[in-house]
Design a protein around this motif. Structure first.
Motif, PDB file in Angstrom:
ATOM      1  N   HIS A  16       0.823  -1.204   0.000  1.00  0.00           N
ATOM      2  CA  HIS A  16       0.000   0.000   0.000  1.00  0.00           C
ATOM      3  C   HIS A  16       0.864   1.263   0.000  1.00  0.00           C
ATOM      4  O   HIS A  16       0.647   2.170  -0.827  1.00  0.00           O
ATOM      5  N   TRP A  17       1.832   1.335   0.910  1.00  0.00           N
ATOM      6  CA  TRP A  17       2.592   2.577   1.037  1.00  0.00           C
ATOM      7  C   TRP A  17       3.581   2.764  -0.104  1.00  0.00           C
ATOM      8  O   TRP A  17       3.852   3.893  -0.522  1.00  0.00           O
ATOM      9  N   GLN A  18       4.082   1.691  -0.651  1.00  0.00           N
ATOM     10  CA  GLN A  18       4.946   1.840  -1.826  1.00  0.00           C
ATOM     11  C   GLN A  18       4.147   2.409  -2.996  1.00  0.00           C
ATOM     12  O   GLN A  18       4.643   3.276  -3.734  1.00  0.00           O
ATOM     13  N   SER A  19       2.919   1.938  -3.170  1.00  0.00           N
ATOM     14  CA  SER A  19       2.043   2.486  -4.222  1.00  0.00           C
ATOM     15  C   SER A  19       1.716   3.948  -3.950  1.00  0.00           C
ATOM     16  O   SER A  19       1.709   4.784  -4.856  1.00  0.00           O
ATOM     17  N   PHE A  20       1.464   4.270  -2.692  1.00  0.00           N
ATOM     18  CA  PHE A  20       1.148   5.649  -2.318  1.00  0.00           C
ATOM     19  C   PHE A  20       2.311   6.576  -2.650  1.00  0.00           C
ATOM     20  O   PHE A  20       2.127   7.649  -3.259  1.00  0.00           O
ATOM     21  N   TRP A  21       3.529   6.184  -2.256  1.00  0.00           N
ATOM     22  CA  TRP A  21       4.695   7.033  -2.517  1.00  0.00           C
ATOM     23  C   TRP A  21       4.921   7.225  -4.016  1.00  0.00           C
ATOM     24  O   TRP A  21       5.251   8.316  -4.463  1.00  0.00           O
ATOM     25  N   GLU A  22       4.724   6.150  -4.777  1.00  0.00           N
ATOM     26  CA  GLU A  22       4.959   6.248  -6.220  1.00  0.00           C
ATOM     27  C   GLU A  22       3.906   7.125  -6.886  1.00  0.00           C
ATOM     28  O   GLU A  22       4.230   7.981  -7.714  1.00  0.00           O
ATOM     29  N   GLU A  23       2.661   6.927  -6.529  1.00  0.00           N
ATOM     30  CA  GLU A  23       1.583   7.706  -7.148  1.00  0.00           C
ATOM     31  C   GLU A  23       1.700   9.194  -6.814  1.00  0.00           C
ATOM     32  O   GLU A  23       1.378  10.060  -7.642  1.00  0.00           O
ATOM     33  N   ASN A  24       2.150   9.487  -5.608  1.00  0.00           N
ATOM     34  CA  ASN A  24       2.247  10.879  -5.168  1.00  0.00           C
ATOM     35  C   ASN A  24       3.634  11.493  -5.408  1.00  0.00           C
ATOM     36  O   ASN A  24       3.848  12.646  -5.048  1.00  0.00           O
ATOM     37  N   ARG A  25       4.541  10.693  -5.988  1.00  0.00           N
ATOM     38  CA  ARG A  25       5.914  11.154  -6.230  1.00  0.00           C
ATOM     39  C   ARG A  25       6.454  11.829  -4.969  1.00  0.00           C
ATOM     40  O   ARG A  25       6.954  12.960  -4.979  1.00  0.00           O
ATOM     41  N   SER A  26       6.352  11.092  -3.880  1.00  0.00           N
ATOM     42  CA  SER A  26       6.591  11.650  -2.550  1.00  0.00           C
ATOM     43  C   SER A  26       8.018  12.119  -2.317  1.00  0.00           C
ATOM     44  O   SER A  26       8.261  12.939  -1.432  1.00  0.00           O
ATOM     45  N   PHE A  27       8.966  11.601  -3.106  1.00  0.00           N
ATOM     46  CA  PHE A  27      10.368  11.895  -2.805  1.00  0.00           C
ATOM     47  C   PHE A  27      11.036  12.699  -3.921  1.00  0.00           C
ATOM     48  O   PHE A  27      12.253  12.640  -4.096  1.00  0.00           O
ATOM     49  N   GLN A  28      10.223  13.427  -4.641  1.00  0.00           N
ATOM     50  CA  GLN A  28      10.747  14.224  -5.749  1.00  0.00           C
ATOM     51  C   GLN A  28      11.519  15.421  -5.193  1.00  0.00           C
ATOM     52  O   GLN A  28      11.021  16.182  -4.371  1.00  0.00           O
ATOM     53  N   ALA A  29      12.780  15.560  -5.643  1.00  0.00           N
ATOM     54  CA  ALA A  29      13.591  16.712  -5.247  1.00  0.00           C
ATOM     55  C   ALA A  29      13.268  17.894  -6.146  1.00  0.00           C
ATOM     56  O   ALA A  29      12.885  17.726  -7.306  1.00  0.00           O
ATOM     57  N   GLU A  30      13.429  19.091  -5.615  1.00  0.00           N
ATOM     58  CA  GLU A  30      13.055  20.301  -6.350  1.00  0.00           C
ATOM     59  C   GLU A  30      14.288  21.158  -6.589  1.00  0.00           C
ATOM     60  O   GLU A  30      14.952  21.600  -5.642  1.00  0.00           O
ATOM     61  N   ASN A  31      14.628  21.365  -7.854  1.00  0.00           N
ATOM     62  CA  ASN A  31      15.740  22.260  -8.178  1.00  0.00           C
ATOM     63  C   ASN A  31      15.392  23.684  -7.761  1.00  0.00           C
ATOM     64  O   ASN A  31      14.318  24.185  -8.070  1.00  0.00           O
ATOM     65  N   GLY A  32      16.305  24.305  -7.020  1.00  0.00           N
ATOM     66  CA  GLY A  32      16.112  25.705  -6.661  1.00  0.00           C
ATOM     67  C   GLY A  32      15.157  25.949  -5.521  1.00  0.00           C
ATOM     68  O   GLY A  32      14.669  27.063  -5.347  1.00  0.00           O
ATOM     69  N   SER A  33      14.857  24.944  -4.712  1.00  0.00           N
ATOM     70  CA  SER A  33      13.964  25.124  -3.569  1.00  0.00           C
ATOM     71  C   SER A  33      14.570  26.106  -2.566  1.00  0.00           C
ATOM     72  O   SER A  33      15.786  26.168  -2.404  1.00  0.00           O
ATOM     73  N   PRO A  34      13.729  26.876  -1.850  1.00  0.00           N
ATOM     74  CA  PRO A  34      14.260  27.756  -0.802  1.00  0.00           C
ATOM     75  C   PRO A  34      14.774  26.992   0.414  1.00  0.00           C
ATOM     76  O   PRO A  34      15.470  27.556   1.259  1.00  0.00           O
ATOM     77  N   LYS A  35      14.428  25.710   0.513  1.00  0.00           N
ATOM     78  CA  LYS A  35      14.928  24.900   1.625  1.00  0.00           C
ATOM     79  C   LYS A  35      16.432  24.655   1.463  1.00  0.00           C
ATOM     80  O   LYS A  35      16.954  24.673   0.349  1.00  0.00           O
ATOM     81  N   PRO A  36      17.137  24.397   2.565  1.00  0.00           N
ATOM     82  CA  PRO A  36      18.542  23.987   2.426  1.00  0.00           C
ATOM     83  C   PRO A  36      18.614  22.641   1.704  1.00  0.00           C
ATOM     84  O   PRO A  36      17.770  21.773   1.922  1.00  0.00           O
ATOM     85  N   LYS A  37      19.587  22.483   0.838  1.00  0.00           N
ATOM     86  CA  LYS A  37      19.676  21.240   0.062  1.00  0.00           C
ATOM     87  C   LYS A  37      20.512  20.210   0.804  1.00  0.00           C
ATOM     88  O   LYS A  37      21.399  20.537   1.609  1.00  0.00           O
ATOM     89  N   TYR A  38      20.219  18.936   0.521  1.00  0.00           N
ATOM     90  CA  TYR A  38      21.064  17.846   0.996  1.00  0.00           C
ATOM     91  C   TYR A  38      21.068  16.773  -0.088  1.00  0.00           C
ATOM     92  O   TYR A  38      20.011  16.292  -0.508  1.00  0.00           O
ATOM     93  N   TYR A  39      22.262  16.395  -0.536  1.00  0.00           N
ATOM     94  CA  TYR A  39      22.426  15.453  -1.638  1.00  0.00           C
ATOM     95  C   TYR A  39      23.116  14.204  -1.095  1.00  0.00           C
ATOM     96  O   TYR A  39      24.272  14.267  -0.679  1.00  0.00           O
ATOM     97  N   PHE A 123      13.976   6.864  -3.317  1.00  0.00           N
ATOM     98  CA  PHE A 123      14.666   7.434  -4.467  1.00  0.00           C
ATOM     99  C   PHE A 123      13.728   8.352  -5.254  1.00  0.00           C
ATOM    100  O   PHE A 123      12.528   8.098  -5.343  1.00  0.00           O
ATOM    101  N   ASP A 124      14.319   9.370  -5.840  1.00  0.00           N
ATOM    102  CA  ASP A 124      13.586  10.213  -6.781  1.00  0.00           C
ATOM    103  C   ASP A 124      13.698   9.550  -8.154  1.00  0.00           C
ATOM    104  O   ASP A 124      14.634   9.808  -8.914  1.00  0.00           O
ATOM    105  N   TRP A 125      12.740   8.691  -8.481  1.00  0.00           N
ATOM    106  CA  TRP A 125      12.819   7.909  -9.710  1.00  0.00           C
ATOM    107  C   TRP A 125      12.639   8.769 -10.954  1.00  0.00           C
ATOM    108  O   TRP A 125      12.948   8.327 -12.072  1.00  0.00           O
ATOM    109  N   ASP A 126      12.193  10.014 -10.802  1.00  0.00           N
ATOM    110  CA  ASP A 126      12.111  10.907 -11.956  1.00  0.00           C
ATOM    111  C   ASP A 126      13.505  11.270 -12.478  1.00  0.00           C
ATOM    112  O   ASP A 126      13.644  11.762 -13.596  1.00  0.00           O
TER     113      ASP A 126
END
Length: 856
Positions: A16-39, A123-126
Motif C-alpha cells: 500500500h505505502w509503496q504504491s502511495f509514494w509512487e503515485e504521489n511522487r513523494s520523494f521528488q527533489a526540487e531544483n532551486g527550492s528555498p529549503k537547504p539542500k542535501y544530496y 529514491f527520486d525515480w524521476d
C-alpha cells in the motif's frame, strides 16, 4: 491505508505505502527550492542478471535512512538512483547467447528496479539515469572531447593481454595464471594502439586536495599510495656496449649509490635486447616470454620468488666507475620510473633476495647504531662511500645528487607510481569514442580556423606506411551511437566487433556537420566531405561512472550535462556511500574528470565528494563473500516475502557498525521482526483501532517522557554519525518501556513513530495514519528533545562485581564515588556477593559503571 487489519500484515502494508509514494511522487527533489539542500548518493549498481543479494542493499538502506531523516529536518533532499550499464558482462552474455546487450541490460534493470522499490527506498525515480542511454552518454562523449581538446587524451601502443585462440583482448581479471578464464587458453602480451588519458598531469592536485575531503583515513592512504609521489634523482649510468646509453634510473636513495652491485631492467625495456650478448640471447628471450604471461601485480608481489637472467653486459657506476652487471628481472616493470633500477641489496628487501639467490655482491653503505642485520632499510650514516663517509643519509642524498648533477650525470626529480589512464577497450558494449581517423592533408583542411577545437599537438599514429590523424566529431552531432552488429565476437585483429561493420567503419565524413555516409557510396558533394575511418575502441566502464553524480542534478537537459543553476544549487554530494572495492580507481578517475570540469568552468567545486563512507561486506553464513558459485547467496526477495522490507532494513542496520564486515545469519532477523510486531501491538488494539491505552490526555509515567526525549536526542545523533545499530538499540529500549507503561499520550507514540520512520517507513506510515496523522509521516518535521528535561533525568549506573553485571540504579548525574559505593553495597543483588569480602579495587566511571573487584 490498508483494510482494518488487527495483525501486523506487512505484505499488505508495504504494498500500500509503496504504491502511495509512487503515485504521489513523494520523494521528488526540487531544483532551486528555498529549503537547504542535501544530496545523498549511492554508488550506482551494475545491472547484473543475478539481481541483488542481501549484501547489496546495505549501503542503500543507510543512505535512505539519512535521506528520510534530512527531509524531516527540513531539507530539500536529492536521493537518486541509476545504472552503470555498459561493460564486459553484458557483452560476454551477448557472445554466448546472441542476445542484444541493450535488451539483456534493460531486462536486468527492470528486475533490480523492482527489488529496490520493494525495499521502500525513497529514491527520486524521476531522475533515474542509465549510462547506456544516448541522452546520457552524449555527455560522456562530450567530456572526452574536452579532454581531447586540452591535450589530455592521446594514443600510444601499450601491452594488453591477447588470447590467440579466442582472437580477443582480455581484461586483467579475465586472465588467471597466464590463461584465459574462458576456455583456459594460453595468453600473451601484445602491443596495441590505445587511447590514454593524461591523469598524471593532475597528480599533484589529486594528492594535495585529499586534505579537503572528509573520507576514511584508510581510503586517503590508498589514494596516496596509488599516486605514489616520491622525491629522488634520475641517475645516468654509462654502458660499456658501444653506441648505447646512458642507462637512466630513478631512485629515492642516491645516497646508496656506492652500494649498487648490479642493475635490473624490466623484460620489456627497450635496451633489454640491445644489451644482451649473443651467448645470452636464447636465455633472455625465453625469460621475456615467460614474464609476458604474468600480470604486473604478480610480478611485483613482494612474497614471490625472485627470478632473472644476466644480459652479459655491464654498466658504469657514475660515483666510482665500478663495472656493474646488467640483469633482467620481472620484479621491475616499465610502469614505474624508467623501467630500470640500480640494485642495492644491502638496503632493499627485493634486491637482497635476488642477490642472495644469484650470489651477487652485497655492500653495506648505510649504518645505524651498528650491528644491524641486512637488508638495513632504516636511517643512518654513510659507510664504504669514499668522500661521503660519516654523513647522515639525508645530507648525503642531497650532496651526491648535486655532485653528479654538476657533471651532468644526475638531476633531482619527482616520480609518481601513478600512470596515465589506459582508456581503450576492444569491446562493442561501451561508449563509442567520438573520433575519426583521417590523412594529414584532410586533417589540416578540417582544423583550419578551429581554434580550441583540437589539441595544439595533433594526435596521430603511423600504420600501413602512412600517418593517421585524430579528428574529433563535432559536438553538435553527438551522441555517436553504436551500430547494430551481426556478431559480438571481436574482429580477430585486436579490434572490437565494430571493425566488422564496414558501412559504419569506413565513411565519407562531413567535418563541419558530423554527418557520415558509407565510403562504398560516391563522395557527397561539398567541400567539407573527407574520407575517414571511425575509432573502433570503446570507452571503459569507468567512463560513465566518472560523472554520473552530476547528471542526477538535471537528467533531462539536452543542452548541457546539467544547467549552471542546478550545478550551483546542488553542488556535489554531501554524503557518498559505496563499497571499499572502489576506494582507489573509481574515486581517482572521478576526481580527475571533476577537476578537469572545474578548470573548464563547468562545475563550481574542486572536489566531487565531500563526505565518503564505505559500507562493510556482508558475508554468507559460511563466513565467505557471497557469490553464486559458493552457493551462499541470500535473496532479499525471499526475506521480504517472509518477514517484510522493514524487518530486512532494520536487520541490515542492526548487524553492526555500517563500515564493519558482518556475517549473515538468517535466524537473526527474527529479533527485529519481533520488535516490529511489538511496536504494532502497542499501537493497535484488538479491533484494529488505536490501542486503548493511547489517548491525548493519558497520565503517562514521567520516566517514559524523559526516555522519549533521550531517544529523540540519541537517534538523531546516531543517524548523523551513521551509527544506525545503536539508534535501533535505543528504539528497542523505548519500545520495552512503552510496553510496560499503563497509559501513554498519543503525542508520545507519534514522536516515537517519527524516529522509527527512516528505518521502518512502511510500518511507521501505517501506524501514523491509524493514530490520526493528518499528512504522511514523511512530511512531518523531526521531533525535538527538551534539554532541560534531559538534565533532570540523572543516569543509570550499572553495578558490576568482578566485571559481571549484578544490578543497576537511577542516580543523580555525577554522583560522588563514595555515595555510589554505598548504593551498591545496599543493592539487594550486590550485597550478598560482597558481604564479608575485601574490596581490592574500585573502578568507577561516573554516570555509567561501578565495578567492585573482590577476592574470589
Amino acid at each position: 491505508m490498508p483494510t482494518n487489519c488487527k495483525e501486523y500484515n506487512f505484505q499488505e502494508i508495504e504494498r500500500h505505502w509503496q504504491s502511495f509514494w509512487e503515485e504521489n511522487r513523494s520523494f521528488q527533489a526540487e531544483n532551486g527550492s528555498p529549503k537547504p539542500k542535501y544530496y545523498v548518493l549511492d554508488m550506482f549498481p551494475y545491472p547484473s542478471g543475478a539481481g541483488l543479494h542481501v549484501g547489496h542493499p546495505e549501503g542503500y538502506t543507510a543512505t535512505d535512512i539519512v535521506a528520510r531523516y534530512m527531509r524531516a529536518k527540513g531539507c530539500n533532499v536529492l536521493h537518486p538512483m541509476g545504472w552503470d550499464a555498459f561493460g564486459l558482462p553484458a557483452e560476454q552474455h551477448a557472445v554466448k547467447t546472441g542476445t542484444r546487450p541493450a535488451a539483456n541490460t534493460q531486462n536486468n534493470i527492470v528486475n533490480i528496479r523492482r527489488q529496490l522499490k520493494a525495499f521502500g527506498f525513497s529514491f527520486d525515480w524521476d531522475r533515474e539515469i542509465d549510462t547506456t542511454d544516448p541522452r546520457y552518454f552524449r555527455w560522456t562523449q562530450w567530456i572526452f572531447l574536452q579532454l581531447f581538446k586540452k591535450g589530455l587524451a592521446y594514443v600510444d601502443e601499450r601491452p594488453v593481454w591477447w588470447c590467440p585462440e579466442l582472437r580477443t583482448v582480455l581484461a586483467n581479471e579475465e586472465v588467471i595464471d597466464g590463461k584465459s578464464e574462458v576456455g583456459g587458453f594460453p595468453v600473451e602480451r601484445r602491443n596495441l594502439r590505445q587511447w590514454i588519458l593524461r591523469i598524471t598531469a593532475y597528480a599533484d592536485r589529486l594528492l594535495a586536495d585529499l586534505k579537503d575531503v572528509n573520507w576514511p583515513e584508510s581510503t586517503k592512504r590508498m589514494q596516496e599510495a596509488w599516486i605514489g609521489r616520491s622525491e629522488g634523482a634520475e641517475i645516468q649510468f654509462g654502458l660499456e656496449a658501444a653506441g648505447l646509453g646512458p642507462l637512466k634510473v630513478f631512485t629515492t636513495r642516491p645516497d646508496t649509490l656506492f652500494g649498487c652491485t648490479y642493475m635490473v631492467l624490466a623484460p620489456e625495456h627497450p635496451l633489454a635486447g640491445p644489451l644482451t650478448v649473443p651467448g645470452q640471447k636464447a636465455a633472455v628471450e625465453a625469460y621475456q616470454a615467460q614474464a609476458g604471461s604474468k600480470s604486473d601485480l604478480e610480478r611485483t608481489d613482494l612474497a614471490k620468488d625472485k627470478s632473472g637472467v644476466f644480459t652479459g653486459s655491464h654498466a658504469i657506476n657514475p660515483v666510482n666507475g665500478a663495472r656493474v652487471p646488467v640483469w633482467i628481472a620481472d620484479y621491475v616493470v616499465m610502469g614505474y620510473g624508467t623501467g630500470a633500477i640500480m640494485a642495492v641489496p644491502a638496503h632493499d628487501e627485493r634486491d637482497h633476495a635476488f642477490a642472495v639467490k644469484y650470489d651477487l655482491p652485497i655492500v653495506r653503505v648505510v649504518a645505524g647504531d651498528g650491528g644491524e642485520a641486512l637488508p638495513f632499510t632504516g636511517e643512518g650514516r654513510l659507510v664504504n662511500s669514499p668522500g661521503y663517509d660519516g654523513l647522515p643519509w639525508a645530507e648525503a642524498k642531497r650532496r651526491i645528487t648535486a655532485d653528479l648533477a654538476a657533471r651532468g650525470a644526475a638531476r633531482a626529480t619527482v616520480n609518481y607510481k601513478l600512470r596515465d589512464w589506459l582508456f581503450s577497450r576492444q569491446r562493442y558494449w561501451g561508449e563509442p569514442i567520438p573520433i575519426v581517423w583521417v590523412g594529414e592533408a584532410d586533417y589540416r583542411r578540417a582544423v583550419t580556423g578551429r581554434a580550441g577545437g583540437v589539441p595544439a599537438e595533433p594526435v596521430h599514429f603511423s600504420s600501413g606506411g602512412r600517418e593517421h590523424y585524430a579528428l574529433p566529431v563535432p559536438e553538435s552531432s553527438l551522441p555517436l551511437k553504436l551500430p547494430e552488429v551481426q556478431s559480438y565476437l571481436p574482429s580477430g585483429t585486436g579490434e572490437s566487433a565494430l571493425a566488422n561493420v564496414t558501412d559504419w567503419l569506413e565513411i565519407w565524413f562531413n567535418f563541419e556537420s558530423g554527418e557520415a555516409v558509407p565510403a562504398a557510396q560516391p563522395q557527397p558533394s561539398g567541400g567539407a566531405w573527407i574520407r575517414a575511418r571511425r575509432e573502433t575502441n570503446t570507452m571503459p566502464q569507468w567512463a560513465g561512472s566518472c560523472w554520473y553524480y552530476l547528471r542526477y542534478l538535471d537528467p533531462k537537459n539536452d543542452t548541457a550535462l546539467a544547467s549552471p543553476e542546478a550545478l550551483r544549487y546542488w553542488g556535489v554530494p554531501d554524503l557518498y556511500v559505496g563499497g571499499a572495492e572502489h576506494a582507489v580507481l573509481h574515486l581517482l578517475y572521478a576526481r580527475f574528470w571533476h577537476k578537469v570540469l572545474f578548470d573548464l568552468g563547468v562545475v563550481p567545486q574542486n572536489e566531487p565528494f565531500k563526505r565518503l563512507l564505505h559500507q562493510g561486506i556482508i558475508l554468507g553464513e559460511d563466513g565467505e563473500k557471497m557469490s553464486k558459485s559458493r552457493g551462499n547467496v541470500a535473496s532479499p526477495d525471499v526475506i521480504i516475502a517472509s518477514h517484510g522490507a522493514d524487518a530486512l532494513r532494520l536487520y541490515l542496520m542492526f548487524l553492526g557498525p555500517l563500515e564493519a564486515m558482518k556475517p549473515w545469519n538468517p535466524r537473526g532477523i527474527e529479533g527485529v521482526y519481533r520488535f516490529l510486531q511489538k511496536v504494532w501491538r502497542e499501537c493497535v488494539g484488538e479491533d484494529g483501532a488505536p490501542h486503548p491505552k493511547i489517548s491525548d490526555a493519558a497520565a503517562e509515567p514521567g520516566d517514559l517522557v524523559r526516555l522519549l526525549h533521550e531517544t529523540i536526542r540519541k537517534v538523531g545523533d546516531d543517524i548523523e554519525a551513521l551509527h544506525f545499530n545503536t539508534a535501533i538499540s535505543q528504539m528497542m529500549i523505548f519500545a520495552n518501556a512503552l510496553q510496560k507503561a499503563p497509559a501513554v499520550r498519543t503525542s508520545t507514540v507519534r514522536s516515537f513513530l517519527q524516529l522509527l520512520a527512516p528505518f521502518a517507513p512502511h510500518l511507521a506510515e501505517e501506524l501514523w495514519a491509524r493514530l490520526g496523522g493528518a499528512s504522511p509521516i514523511q512530511q512531518t518535521p523531526w521531533p525535538r528533545f527538551d534539554p532541560a528535561l534531559l538534565q533532570a533525568q540523572g543516569a543509570k549506573l550499572v553495578f558490576q562485581v568482578n566485571g559481571k553485571h549484578r544490578g543497576d540504579a537511577m542516580v543523580p548525574l555525577n554522583l560522588p564515588e563514595a555515595e555510589a559505593v554505598a548504593l551498591a553495597r545496599a543493592h539487594p543483588r550486590v550485597a550478598p556477593l560482597i558481604e564479608g569480602k575485601t574490596v581490592k579495587k574500585i573502578v568507577y566511571v561516573p554516570n555509567r559503571i561501578l565495578n567492585l573487584v573482590i577476592e574470589e
